[in-house]
Scaffold this motif. Structure first.
Motif, PDB file in Angstrom:
ATOM      1  N   ARG A  59     -21.796   5.314   0.297  1.00  0.00           N
ATOM      2  CA  ARG A  59     -22.517   4.923   1.517  1.00  0.00           C
ATOM      3  C   ARG A  59     -21.599   4.089   2.422  1.00  0.00           C
ATOM      4  O   ARG A  59     -20.873   3.218   1.958  1.00  0.00           O
ATOM      5  N   TYR A  60     -21.674   4.388   3.705  1.00  0.00           N
ATOM      6  CA  TYR A  60     -20.830   3.763   4.722  1.00  0.00           C
ATOM      7  C   TYR A  60     -20.902   2.236   4.662  1.00  0.00           C
ATOM      8  O   TYR A  60     -19.883   1.554   4.648  1.00  0.00           O
ATOM      9  N   HIS A  61     -22.101   1.685   4.599  1.00  0.00           N
ATOM     10  CA  HIS A  61     -22.237   0.223   4.598  1.00  0.00           C
ATOM     11  C   HIS A  61     -21.675  -0.400   3.321  1.00  0.00           C
ATOM     12  O   HIS A  61     -21.204  -1.532   3.347  1.00  0.00           O
ATOM     13  N   ALA A  62     -21.699   0.321   2.228  1.00  0.00           N
ATOM     14  CA  ALA A  62     -21.090  -0.174   0.985  1.00  0.00           C
ATOM     15  C   ALA A  62     -19.572  -0.243   1.135  1.00  0.00           C
ATOM     16  O   ALA A  62     -18.946  -1.232   0.741  1.00  0.00           O
ATOM     17  N   ILE A  63     -18.992   0.772   1.737  1.00  0.00           N
ATOM     18  CA  ILE A  63     -17.533   0.833   1.925  1.00  0.00           C
ATOM     19  C   ILE A  63     -17.051  -0.351   2.765  1.00  0.00           C
ATOM     20  O   ILE A  63     -16.005  -0.931   2.500  1.00  0.00           O
ATOM     21  N   LEU A  64     -17.834  -0.718   3.783  1.00  0.00           N
ATOM     22  CA  LEU A  64     -17.441  -1.833   4.639  1.00  0.00           C
ATOM     23  C   LEU A  64     -17.344  -3.144   3.866  1.00  0.00           C
ATOM     24  O   LEU A  64     -16.639  -4.058   4.277  1.00  0.00           O
ATOM     25  N   GLY A  65     -18.012  -3.238   2.735  1.00  0.00           N
ATOM     26  CA  GLY A  65     -17.958  -4.444   1.915  1.00  0.00           C
ATOM     27  C   GLY A  65     -16.866  -4.438   0.867  1.00  0.00           C
ATOM     28  O   GLY A  65     -16.660  -5.439   0.174  1.00  0.00           O
ATOM     29  N   TRP A  66     -16.172  -3.331   0.726  1.00  0.00           N
ATOM     30  CA  TRP A  66     -15.111  -3.245  -0.274  1.00  0.00           C
ATOM     31  C   TRP A  66     -13.884  -4.028   0.183  1.00  0.00           C
ATOM     32  O   TRP A  66     -13.636  -4.176   1.378  1.00  0.00           O
ATOM     33  N   PRO A  67     -13.038  -4.473  -0.772  1.00  0.00           N
ATOM     34  CA  PRO A  67     -11.744  -5.065  -0.379  1.00  0.00           C
ATOM     35  C   PRO A  67     -10.916  -4.024   0.382  1.00  0.00           C
ATOM     36  O   PRO A  67     -11.041  -2.823   0.140  1.00  0.00           O
ATOM     37  N   LYS A  68     -10.054  -4.503   1.281  1.00  0.00           N
ATOM     38  CA  LYS A  68      -9.311  -3.564   2.136  1.00  0.00           C
ATOM     39  C   LYS A  68      -8.409  -2.610   1.362  1.00  0.00           C
ATOM     40  O   LYS A  68      -8.145  -1.510   1.821  1.00  0.00           O
ATOM     41  N   ARG A  69      -7.959  -2.970   0.196  1.00  0.00           N
ATOM     42  CA  ARG A  69      -7.113  -2.044  -0.569  1.00  0.00           C
ATOM     43  C   ARG A  69      -7.900  -0.824  -1.078  1.00  0.00           C
ATOM     44  O   ARG A  69      -7.332   0.223  -1.339  1.00  0.00           O
ATOM     45  N   LEU A  70      -9.234  -0.968  -1.156  1.00  0.00           N
ATOM     46  CA  LEU A  70     -10.079   0.141  -1.616  1.00  0.00           C
ATOM     47  C   LEU A  70     -10.836   0.825  -0.481  1.00  0.00           C
ATOM     48  O   LEU A  70     -11.082   2.017  -0.527  1.00  0.00           O
ATOM     49  N   GLY A  71     -11.223   0.038   0.518  1.00  0.00           N
ATOM     50  CA  GLY A  71     -12.070   0.560   1.582  1.00  0.00           C
ATOM     51  C   GLY A  71     -11.367   0.630   2.911  1.00  0.00           C
ATOM     52  O   GLY A  71     -10.299   1.222   3.034  1.00  0.00           O
ATOM     53  N   LEU A  72     -11.975  -0.005   3.905  1.00  0.00           N
ATOM     54  CA  LEU A  72     -11.487   0.058   5.272  1.00  0.00           C
ATOM     55  C   LEU A  72     -11.072  -1.317   5.757  1.00  0.00           C
ATOM     56  O   LEU A  72     -11.649  -2.322   5.365  1.00  0.00           O
ATOM     57  N   GLU A  73     -10.089  -1.328   6.629  1.00  0.00           N
ATOM     58  CA  GLU A  73      -9.606  -2.550   7.247  1.00  0.00           C
ATOM     59  C   GLU A  73      -9.661  -2.345   8.757  1.00  0.00           C
ATOM     60  O   GLU A  73      -9.320  -1.282   9.253  1.00  0.00           O
ATOM     61  N   ASN A  74     -10.098  -3.366   9.489  1.00  0.00           N
ATOM     62  CA  ASN A  74     -10.150  -3.286  10.947  1.00  0.00           C
ATOM     63  C   ASN A  74      -8.973  -4.062  11.525  1.00  0.00           C
ATOM     64  O   ASN A  74      -8.727  -5.199  11.141  1.00  0.00           O
ATOM     65  N   ILE A  75      -8.242  -3.410  12.436  1.00  0.00           N
ATOM     66  CA  ILE A  75      -7.071  -4.030  13.055  1.00  0.00           C
ATOM     67  C   ILE A  75      -7.243  -3.952  14.575  1.00  0.00           C
ATOM     68  O   ILE A  75      -7.548  -2.876  15.104  1.00  0.00           O
ATOM     69  N   PRO A  76      -7.041  -5.066  15.281  1.00  0.00           N
ATOM     70  CA  PRO A  76      -7.149  -5.029  16.746  1.00  0.00           C
ATOM     71  C   PRO A  76      -6.207  -3.982  17.345  1.00  0.00           C
ATOM     72  O   PRO A  76      -5.076  -3.807  16.883  1.00  0.00           O
ATOM     73  N   GLU A  77      -6.682  -3.316  18.383  1.00  0.00           N
ATOM     74  CA  GLU A  77      -5.895  -2.237  18.992  1.00  0.00           C
ATOM     75  C   GLU A  77      -4.536  -2.703  19.483  1.00  0.00           C
ATOM     76  O   GLU A  77      -3.554  -1.968  19.375  1.00  0.00           O
ATOM     77  N   LYS A  78      -4.452  -3.922  20.004  1.00  0.00           N
ATOM     78  CA  LYS A  78      -3.188  -4.406  20.554  1.00  0.00           C
ATOM     79  C   LYS A  78      -2.116  -4.577  19.484  1.00  0.00           C
ATOM     80  O   LYS A  78      -0.936  -4.654  19.789  1.00  0.00           O
ATOM     81  N   GLU A  79      -2.508  -4.585  18.209  1.00  0.00           N
ATOM     82  CA  GLU A  79      -1.545  -4.744  17.115  1.00  0.00           C
ATOM     83  C   GLU A  79      -1.032  -3.415  16.566  1.00  0.00           C
ATOM     84  O   GLU A  79      -0.194  -3.387  15.682  1.00  0.00           O
ATOM     85  N   VAL A  80      -1.549  -2.304  17.083  1.00  0.00           N
ATOM     86  CA  VAL A  80      -1.169  -0.977  16.585  1.00  0.00           C
ATOM     87  C   VAL A  80      -0.455  -0.213  17.686  1.00  0.00           C
ATOM     88  O   VAL A  80      -0.979  -0.048  18.780  1.00  0.00           O
ATOM     89  N   ALA A  81       0.759   0.252  17.384  1.00  0.00           N
ATOM     90  CA  ALA A  81       1.588   0.977  18.362  1.00  0.00           C
ATOM     91  C   ALA A  81       1.366   2.479  18.225  1.00  0.00           C
ATOM     92  O   ALA A  81       2.233   3.212  17.766  1.00  0.00           O
ATOM     93  N   LEU A  82       0.188   2.929  18.620  1.00  0.00           N
ATOM     94  CA  LEU A  82      -0.174   4.331  18.451  1.00  0.00           C
ATOM     95  C   LEU A  82      -0.511   4.967  19.790  1.00  0.00           C
ATOM     96  O   LEU A  82      -1.311   4.426  20.554  1.00  0.00           O
ATOM     97  N   ALA A  83       0.101   6.116  20.053  1.00  0.00           N
ATOM     98  CA  ALA A  83      -0.233   6.894  21.252  1.00  0.00           C
ATOM     99  C   ALA A  83      -1.410   7.802  20.891  1.00  0.00           C
ATOM    100  O   ALA A  83      -1.277   8.711  20.076  1.00  0.00           O
ATOM    101  N   LEU A  84      -2.565   7.509  21.489  1.00  0.00           N
ATOM    102  CA  LEU A  84      -3.759   8.309  21.208  1.00  0.00           C
ATOM    103  C   LEU A  84      -3.622   9.709  21.774  1.00  0.00           C
ATOM    104  O   LEU A  84      -2.992   9.912  22.822  1.00  0.00           O
ATOM    105  N   HIS A  85      -4.222  10.671  21.094  1.00  0.00           N
ATOM    106  CA  HIS A  85      -4.266  12.039  21.592  1.00  0.00           C
ATOM    107  C   HIS A  85      -5.028  12.009  22.922  1.00  0.00           C
ATOM    108  O   HIS A  85      -6.119  11.447  22.998  1.00  0.00           O
ATOM    109  N   PRO A  86      -4.455  12.590  24.005  1.00  0.00           N
ATOM    110  CA  PRO A  86      -5.093  12.497  25.322  1.00  0.00           C
ATOM    111  C   PRO A  86      -6.521  13.062  25.354  1.00  0.00           C
ATOM    112  O   PRO A  86      -7.367  12.559  26.071  1.00  0.00           O
TER     113      PRO A  86
END
Length: 135
Positions: A59-86
């Motif tokens: 379940r999505y809400h369960a994953i959000l509670g997992w440690p970042k090594r197992l689940g998901l981590e949120n990173i501010p956009e300004k910290e990621v050097a990624l060119a988005l697909h137009p």
């Protein structure tokens, strides 16, 4: 004769989506961070698939509670050097996504970076070089 399907007509869902679905339509065109990169090995592909499987059955809400090594981590956009697909930004999906980039780890092999809209995780890059953001 075969009847045509009306793609514009949307049905009301009879359930509330509670698991992540993964969409690969807008992965970056930058070959260093998509599946065409030579450093994206067969082992990395297996690890990505294993992680996708694990994340999609919980379940999505369960994953959000997992440690970042197992689940998901949120990173501010300004910290990621990624060119988005137009097409991702043109489609207006970008505006409906949660803030920041969302990352899941593929063990010590790399990171998968994306955006989340409701329960859809848009895979935007695969970083096997650990260069898209500071670790």
């Amino acid at each position: 004769s075969q009847s045509k399907i009306d793609l514009k007509r949307r049905k009301t869902l009879r359930f509330t989506p509670d698991r992540l679905a993964f969409n690969f339509s807008f992965i970056t065109r930058d070959h260093k961070y998509n599946f065409e990169d030579k450093s994206f090995s067969k082992l990395a592909k297996v690890k990505v698939f294993d992680k996708l499987l694990r994340l999609s059955v919980e379940r999505y809400h369960a994953i959000l509670g997992w440690p970042k090594r197992l689940g998901l981590e949120n990173i501010p956009e300004k910290e990621v050097a990624l060119a988005l697909h137009p097409e991702f930004t043109k489609s207006l999906r970008y505006q409906d996504c949660l803030p920041g980039f969302w990352v899941f780890r593929i063990s010590d092999t790399g990171r998968v970076i994306g955006k989340i809209q409701e329960t859809t995780f848009y895979v935007l890059a695969v970083d096997t070089k650990f260069k898209l953001y500071k670790h």
